[in-house]
Design a protein around this motif. Sequence first.
Motif, PDB file in Angstrom:
ATOM      1  N   ILE A   6       0.541  -1.431   0.262  1.00  0.00           N
ATOM      2  CA  ILE A   6       0.233  -0.118   0.157  1.00  0.00           C
ATOM      3  C   ILE A   6       1.251   1.425   0.557  1.00  0.00           C
ATOM      4  O   ILE A   6       1.450   1.571   0.594  1.00  0.00           O
ATOM      5  N   ASP A   8      -0.299   5.130  -0.949  1.00  0.00           N
ATOM      6  CA  ASP A   8      -0.973   5.598  -0.197  1.00  0.00           C
ATOM      7  C   ASP A   8      -0.280   6.221   0.859  1.00  0.00           C
ATOM      8  O   ASP A   8       0.012   5.723   2.009  1.00  0.00           O
ATOM      9  N   GLU A  10      -2.533   8.661   2.939  1.00  0.00           N
ATOM     10  CA  GLU A  10      -3.687   8.236   4.459  1.00  0.00           C
ATOM     11  C   GLU A  10      -4.808   7.592   3.782  1.00  0.00           C
ATOM     12  O   GLU A  10      -4.638   7.128   2.727  1.00  0.00           O
ATOM     13  N   ILE A  11      -4.949   6.574   4.216  1.00  0.00           N
ATOM     14  CA  ILE A  11      -6.443   5.389   4.262  1.00  0.00           C
ATOM     15  C   ILE A  11      -7.702   5.283   5.647  1.00  0.00           C
ATOM     16  O   ILE A  11      -7.078   6.151   6.771  1.00  0.00           O
ATOM     17  N   VAL A  26      -1.032   5.310   6.563  1.00  0.00           N
ATOM     18  CA  VAL A  26      -0.524   3.889   6.402  1.00  0.00           C
ATOM     19  C   VAL A  26       0.392   3.226   7.493  1.00  0.00           C
ATOM     20  O   VAL A  26       0.382   2.292   7.584  1.00  0.00           O
ATOM     21  N   LYS A  42      -6.339  -3.481   1.069  1.00  0.00           N
ATOM     22  CA  LYS A  42      -6.523  -1.979   0.764  1.00  0.00           C
ATOM     23  C   LYS A  42      -8.408  -3.175   0.258  1.00  0.00           C
ATOM     24  O   LYS A  42      -8.152  -4.052  -0.715  1.00  0.00           O
ATOM     25  N   CYS A  52      -8.925   0.920   3.709  1.00  0.00           N
ATOM     26  CA  CYS A  52      -8.449  -0.755   4.674  1.00  0.00           C
ATOM     27  C   CYS A  52      -8.857  -1.320   5.690  1.00  0.00           C
ATOM     28  O   CYS A  52      -9.511  -0.615   6.339  1.00  0.00           O
TER      29      CYS A  52
END
Length: 164
Positions: A6, A8, A10-11, A26, A42, A52
């Motif tokens: 992953i 990214d 921010e999730i 993350v 995710k 996620c």
Amino acid sequence: MINEQIRDKEIRLIGENGEQLGIFPVKEALAMAKEAEMDLVKIAPQAKPPVCRIIDYGKYKYELTRKEKEAKKKQKTIEIKEVRLSPNIDTNDLMTKSNMARKFIDKGDKVKVTLRFRGREMAHVANSRHILDDFAENLSDIAVVEKAPKMEGRSMTMYLVEKK
């Protein structure tokens, strides 16, 4: 994507019991997943921010394959059965063939009715269309014509399906 895959910043995080935990960086979400001895997976990459979830990845994959198998079991495959006729067929023979087609339709299959022309029979194609019309008429109580009679080479075909 799972764990370190992953990329990214921010999730949106969903916990192991399905509760919304909020938006996290993350690295922090990975630390929470490792602490629970589970994986960060995710689920919705197209969302803003991506969603996620903290779950056991092996169990998640197993559940997905099980759901796919269940969906496959519930699918109904429709077969196409063929009934062949000739232009000089007698009425009793036509009734026998239509009874065969009736059995196929009762099982839920499509029926392809083929009227084959050989040799000099090709000269009387226009006069023979009534045979397919009579055939469809015999089965009109349980079937409808999906594809009207049409010439294809030396044969005229028509498709019948079960009435809804």
